[in-house]
Write a protein that holds these residues in place. Structure first.
Motif, PDB file in Angstrom:
ATOM      1  N   VAL A   1      13.631  11.752  16.204  1.00 34.53           N
ATOM      2  CA  VAL A   1      14.203  10.541  16.791  1.00 34.53           C
ATOM      3  C   VAL A   1      13.233   9.371  16.589  1.00 34.53           C
ATOM      4  O   VAL A   1      13.632   8.286  16.160  1.00 34.53           O
ATOM      5  CB  VAL A   1      14.516  10.734  18.301  1.00 34.53           C
ATOM      6  CG1 VAL A   1      14.880   9.405  18.949  1.00 34.53           C
ATOM      7  CG2 VAL A   1      15.622  11.764  18.488  1.00 34.53           C
ATOM      8  N   ILE A   2      11.980   9.613  16.881  1.00 34.46           N
ATOM      9  CA  ILE A   2      10.967   8.573  16.704  1.00 34.46           C
ATOM     10  C   ILE A   2      10.904   8.148  15.239  1.00 34.46           C
ATOM     11  O   ILE A   2      10.865   6.954  14.921  1.00 34.46           O
ATOM     12  CB  ILE A   2       9.588   9.055  17.213  1.00 34.46           C
ATOM     13  CG1 ILE A   2       9.624   9.198  18.731  1.00 34.46           C
ATOM     14  CG2 ILE A   2       8.478   8.090  16.791  1.00 34.46           C
ATOM     15  CD1 ILE A   2       8.401   9.868  19.328  1.00 34.46           C
ATOM     16  N   GLU A   3      10.898   9.117  14.348  1.00 37.91           N
ATOM     17  CA  GLU A   3      10.868   8.813  12.914  1.00 37.91           C
ATOM     18  C   GLU A   3      12.099   8.011  12.507  1.00 37.91           C
ATOM     19  O   GLU A   3      12.007   7.034  11.753  1.00 37.91           O
ATOM     20  CB  GLU A   3      10.787  10.111  12.106  1.00 37.91           C
ATOM     21  CG  GLU A   3      10.667   9.892  10.624  1.00 37.91           C
ATOM     22  CD  GLU A   3      10.555  11.207   9.863  1.00 37.91           C
ATOM     23  OE1 GLU A   3      11.046  11.232   8.725  1.00 37.91           O
ATOM     24  OE2 GLU A   3       9.996  12.189  10.389  1.00 37.91           O
ATOM     25  N   HIS A   4      13.261   8.394  13.019  1.00 35.79           N
ATOM     26  CA  HIS A   4      14.502   7.675  12.725  1.00 35.79           C
ATOM     27  C   HIS A   4      14.406   6.221  13.185  1.00 35.79           C
ATOM     28  O   HIS A   4      14.718   5.293  12.443  1.00 35.79           O
ATOM     29  CB  HIS A   4      15.702   8.358  13.389  1.00 35.79           C
ATOM     30  CG  HIS A   4      16.928   7.507  13.397  1.00 35.79           C
ATOM     31  ND1 HIS A   4      17.704   7.331  12.275  1.00 35.79           N
ATOM     32  CD2 HIS A   4      17.489   6.753  14.379  1.00 35.79           C
ATOM     33  CE1 HIS A   4      18.703   6.502  12.577  1.00 35.79           C
ATOM     34  NE2 HIS A   4      18.592   6.144  13.850  1.00 35.79           N
ATOM     35  N   ILE A   5      13.950   6.036  14.411  1.00 31.68           N
ATOM     36  CA  ILE A   5      13.847   4.679  14.963  1.00 31.68           C
ATOM     37  C   ILE A   5      12.856   3.846  14.145  1.00 31.68           C
ATOM     38  O   ILE A   5      13.126   2.700  13.804  1.00 31.68           O
ATOM     39  CB  ILE A   5      13.445   4.720  16.455  1.00 31.68           C
ATOM     40  CG1 ILE A   5      14.597   5.296  17.278  1.00 31.68           C
ATOM     41  CG2 ILE A   5      13.055   3.335  16.956  1.00 31.68           C
ATOM     42  CD1 ILE A   5      14.249   5.604  18.723  1.00 31.68           C
ATOM     43  N   ASP A   6      11.721   4.435  13.817  1.00 28.54           N
ATOM     44  CA  ASP A   6      10.684   3.696  13.097  1.00 28.54           C
ATOM     45  C   ASP A   6      11.051   3.378  11.650  1.00 28.54           C
ATOM     46  O   ASP A   6      10.667   2.334  11.131  1.00 28.54           O
ATOM     47  CB  ASP A   6       9.363   4.467  13.114  1.00 28.54           C
ATOM     48  CG  ASP A   6       8.695   4.429  14.474  1.00 28.54           C
ATOM     49  OD1 ASP A   6       9.055   3.565  15.294  1.00 28.54           O
ATOM     50  OD2 ASP A   6       7.801   5.269  14.707  1.00 28.54           O
ATOM     51  N   ARG A   7      11.793   4.270  10.997  1.00 28.99           N
ATOM     52  CA  ARG A   7      12.015   4.079   9.561  1.00 28.99           C
ATOM     53  C   ARG A   7      13.455   3.788   9.138  1.00 28.99           C
ATOM     54  O   ARG A   7      13.660   3.105   8.135  1.00 28.99           O
ATOM     55  CB  ARG A   7      11.532   5.320   8.813  1.00 28.99           C
ATOM     56  CG  ARG A   7      10.041   5.473   8.934  1.00 28.99           C
ATOM     57  CD  ARG A   7       9.432   6.622   8.203  1.00 28.99           C
ATOM     58  NE  ARG A   7      10.279   7.346   7.294  1.00 28.99           N
ATOM     59  CZ  ARG A   7       9.906   8.414   6.633  1.00 28.99           C
ATOM     60  NH1 ARG A   7       8.703   8.876   6.772  1.00 28.99           N
ATOM     61  NH2 ARG A   7      10.728   9.036   5.831  1.00 28.99           N
TER      62      ARG A   7
END
Length: 109
Positions: free
Chosen positions: A6-12
């Motif tokens: 989720v964090i990776e999705h939000i960041d990238r």
């Protein structure tokens, strides 16, 4: 979906995340959702180029000021070298006269 993903999705990838314009380093203050970035870049192309040109002009101005200060310093150092050279010549002449005086005294003896 695990937390890291989720964090990776939000960041990238997240299209809803607000991001800085890539021209922020040139003072574009726009925060835009990732999904509108291409539109922003197209619509503000002229403004972005102007911001970039302004930044380049600032750098050129600062470099010109530095060069001017360095030229002044070089000129001052040139004057100091000239004065020191004159002092050396004067001292050499004094030493030569002193030696001549000593030689004259020795010759008289």
């Amino acid at each position: 979906m695990c937390r890291d993903k989720v964090i990776e999705h939000i960041d990238r990838d997240c299209k809803e995340k607000e991001i800085e314009c890539p021209f922020a380093k040139y003072k574009c203050v726009k925060l835009i959702k990732r999904q509108y970035l291409d539109t922003h870049l197209e619509e503000k192309e002229t403004e972005h180029l102007k911001l970039k040109l302004d930044a380049i002009a600032d750098v050129v101005m600062k470099q010109s000021e530095l060069v001017e200060k360095q030229n002044e310093t070089i000129a001052e150092q040139g004057l100091m070298i000239t004065k020191q050279s004159e002092t050396i010549v004067d001292q050499r002449m004094m030493i030569t006269k002193q030696n001549e005086t000593k030689e004259d005294k020795v010759m008289k003896i």
